[in-house]
Scaffold this motif. Sequence first.
Motif, PDB file in Angstrom:
ATOM      1  N   GLU A  37       0.852  -1.187   0.000  1.00  0.00           N
ATOM      2  CA  GLU A  37       0.000   0.000   0.000  1.00  0.00           C
ATOM      3  C   GLU A  37       0.887   1.236   0.000  1.00  0.00           C
ATOM      4  OE1 GLU A  37      -2.361  -0.397   3.514  1.00  0.00           O
ATOM      5  OE2 GLU A  37      -3.759  -1.775   2.542  1.00  0.00           O
ATOM      6  N   ARG A  38       0.428   2.262  -0.683  1.00  0.00           N
ATOM      7  CA  ARG A  38       1.158   3.526  -0.675  1.00  0.00           C
ATOM      8  C   ARG A  38       0.143   4.658  -0.577  1.00  0.00           C
ATOM      9  NH1 ARG A  38       1.209   6.405  -5.556  1.00  0.00           N
ATOM     10  NH2 ARG A  38       0.446   5.201  -7.308  1.00  0.00           N
ATOM     11  N   PHE A  39       0.608   5.757  -0.044  1.00  0.00           N
ATOM     12  CA  PHE A  39      -0.256   6.930   0.112  1.00  0.00           C
ATOM     13  C   PHE A  39      -0.087   7.824  -1.108  1.00  0.00           C
ATOM     14  CE2 PHE A  39      -1.020  11.304   1.503  1.00  0.00           C
ATOM     15  CZ  PHE A  39      -2.331  11.169   1.927  1.00  0.00           C
ATOM     16  N   ASP A  40      -1.194   8.135  -1.784  1.00  0.00           N
ATOM     17  CA  ASP A  40      -1.198   9.049  -2.932  1.00  0.00           C
ATOM     18  C   ASP A  40      -1.555  10.439  -2.414  1.00  0.00           C
ATOM     19  OD1 ASP A  40      -1.784  10.584  -5.204  1.00  0.00           O
ATOM     20  OD2 ASP A  40      -2.408   8.812  -6.328  1.00  0.00           O
ATOM     21  N   GLY A  41      -0.565  11.334  -2.397  1.00  0.00           N
ATOM     22  CA  GLY A  41      -0.770  12.691  -1.877  1.00  0.00           C
ATOM     23  C   GLY A  41      -1.754  13.512  -2.687  1.00  0.00           C
ATOM     24  N   HIS A  42      -1.830  13.279  -3.999  1.00  0.00           N
ATOM     25  CA  HIS A  42      -2.758  14.038  -4.854  1.00  0.00           C
ATOM     26  C   HIS A  42      -4.203  13.657  -4.584  1.00  0.00           C
ATOM     27  CE1 HIS A  42       0.458  15.866  -7.112  1.00  0.00           C
ATOM     28  NE2 HIS A  42       0.972  14.676  -7.407  1.00  0.00           N
ATOM     29  N   LEU A  43      -4.422  12.375  -4.387  1.00  0.00           N
ATOM     30  CA  LEU A  43      -5.784  11.903  -4.123  1.00  0.00           C
ATOM     31  C   LEU A  43      -6.113  11.915  -2.635  1.00  0.00           C
ATOM     32  CD1 LEU A  43      -5.909   8.829  -6.546  1.00  0.00           C
ATOM     33  CD2 LEU A  43      -6.857  11.112  -6.929  1.00  0.00           C
ATOM     34  N   GLY A  44      -5.081  11.973  -1.778  1.00  0.00           N
ATOM     35  CA  GLY A  44      -5.293  11.974  -0.340  1.00  0.00           C
ATOM     36  C   GLY A  44      -5.791  10.651   0.204  1.00  0.00           C
ATOM     37  N   ARG A  45      -5.399   9.544  -0.420  1.00  0.00           N
ATOM     38  CA  ARG A  45      -5.832   8.237   0.068  1.00  0.00           C
ATOM     39  C   ARG A  45      -4.758   7.177  -0.153  1.00  0.00           C
ATOM     40  NH1 ARG A  45      -9.231   5.173  -4.298  1.00  0.00           N
ATOM     41  NH2 ARG A  45      -8.601   6.304  -6.141  1.00  0.00           N
ATOM     42  N   ILE A  46      -4.966   6.044   0.473  1.00  0.00           N
ATOM     43  CA  ILE A  46      -4.040   4.914   0.354  1.00  0.00           C
ATOM     44  C   ILE A  46      -4.465   4.053  -0.832  1.00  0.00           C
ATOM     45  CG2 ILE A  46      -3.199   2.816   1.463  1.00  0.00           C
ATOM     46  CD1 ILE A  46      -3.520   4.246   4.135  1.00  0.00           C
ATOM     47  N   ILE A  47      -3.496   3.686  -1.660  1.00  0.00           N
ATOM     48  CA  ILE A  47      -3.754   2.869  -2.853  1.00  0.00           C
ATOM     49  C   ILE A  47      -3.034   1.534  -2.701  1.00  0.00           C
ATOM     50  CG2 ILE A  47      -3.401   2.697  -5.335  1.00  0.00           C
ATOM     51  CD1 ILE A  47      -3.533   5.733  -5.454  1.00  0.00           C
ATOM     52  N   GLY A  48      -3.756   0.463  -2.975  1.00  0.00           N
ATOM     53  CA  GLY A  48      -3.156  -0.876  -2.949  1.00  0.00           C
ATOM     54  C   GLY A  48      -2.510  -1.186  -4.282  1.00  0.00           C
ATOM     55  N   GLU A  49      -1.340  -1.823  -4.241  1.00  0.00           N
ATOM     56  CA  GLU A  49      -0.614  -2.169  -5.466  1.00  0.00           C
ATOM     57  C   GLU A  49      -0.135  -3.616  -5.391  1.00  0.00           C
ATOM     58  OE1 GLU A  49       1.630   1.893  -6.780  1.00  0.00           O
ATOM     59  OE2 GLU A  49       2.631   0.622  -5.323  1.00  0.00           O
ATOM     60  N   ARG A  50       0.149  -4.130  -6.517  1.00  0.00           N
ATOM     61  CA  ARG A  50       0.795  -5.436  -6.638  1.00  0.00           C
ATOM     62  C   ARG A  50       2.088  -5.191  -7.416  1.00  0.00           C
ATOM     63  NH1 ARG A  50      -1.643 -10.955  -6.946  1.00  0.00           N
ATOM     64  NH2 ARG A  50      -3.500  -9.811  -6.400  1.00  0.00           N
ATOM     65  N   PRO A  51       3.217  -4.944  -6.720  1.00  0.00           N
ATOM     66  CA  PRO A  51       4.463  -4.573  -7.405  1.00  0.00           C
ATOM     67  C   PRO A  51       5.056  -5.690  -8.254  1.00  0.00           C
ATOM     68  CG  PRO A  51       4.867  -4.895  -5.081  1.00  0.00           C
ATOM     69  CD  PRO A  51       3.384  -4.985  -5.278  1.00  0.00           C
ATOM     70  N   VAL A  52       4.811  -6.920  -7.860  1.00  0.00           N
ATOM     71  CA  VAL A  52       5.306  -8.077  -8.607  1.00  0.00           C
ATOM     72  C   VAL A  52       4.091  -8.952  -8.897  1.00  0.00           C
ATOM     73  CG1 VAL A  52       6.818 -10.092  -8.531  1.00  0.00           C
ATOM     74  CG2 VAL A  52       7.532  -7.968  -7.434  1.00  0.00           C
ATOM     75  N   PRO A  53       3.913  -9.433 -10.123  1.00  0.00           N
ATOM     76  CA  PRO A  53       2.733 -10.233 -10.434  1.00  0.00           C
ATOM     77  C   PRO A  53       2.725 -11.559  -9.676  1.00  0.00           C
ATOM     78  CG  PRO A  53       4.289 -10.327 -12.247  1.00  0.00           C
ATOM     79  CD  PRO A  53       4.809  -9.316 -11.274  1.00  0.00           C
ATOM     80  N   ALA A  54       1.526 -12.054  -9.390  1.00  0.00           N
ATOM     81  CA  ALA A  54       1.394 -13.382  -8.788  1.00  0.00           C
ATOM     82  C   ALA A  54       2.004 -14.390  -9.762  1.00  0.00           C
ATOM     83  CB  ALA A  54      -0.071 -13.706  -8.527  1.00  0.00           C
TER      84      ALA A  54
END
Length: 96
Positions: A37-54
């Motif tokens: 998870e990372r915080f997006d300062g422009h949107l003001g919310r936490i975004i979930g990511e998958r940095p490496v594919p399953a």
Amino acid sequence: MAGFPAGFNQRSNTIRLFLRLIFGVEVWERNLESRRERFDGHLGRIIGERPVPASSYLSAGAFLQDTWDLVPERLSLTFGGRYDLIRVENNEVWNP
């Protein structure tokens, strides 16, 4: 992971040849699933990511080796072979 070695010795009285046969198999599989998870300062919310594919990795192999003692404790001949199968699969990445 599972694997085992096995073998046997045999002596021929007619030609005085000592044989040592060794054989075995191994199989392993590994699965990877990653998230962050990372915080997006422009949107003001936490975004979930998958940095490496399953992904999944499968490796299987079999080997055979034979040793002939042509002159016991002085001269031997060893030969062998191995067959490997490797399979890698992964999902598509949408948000690198």
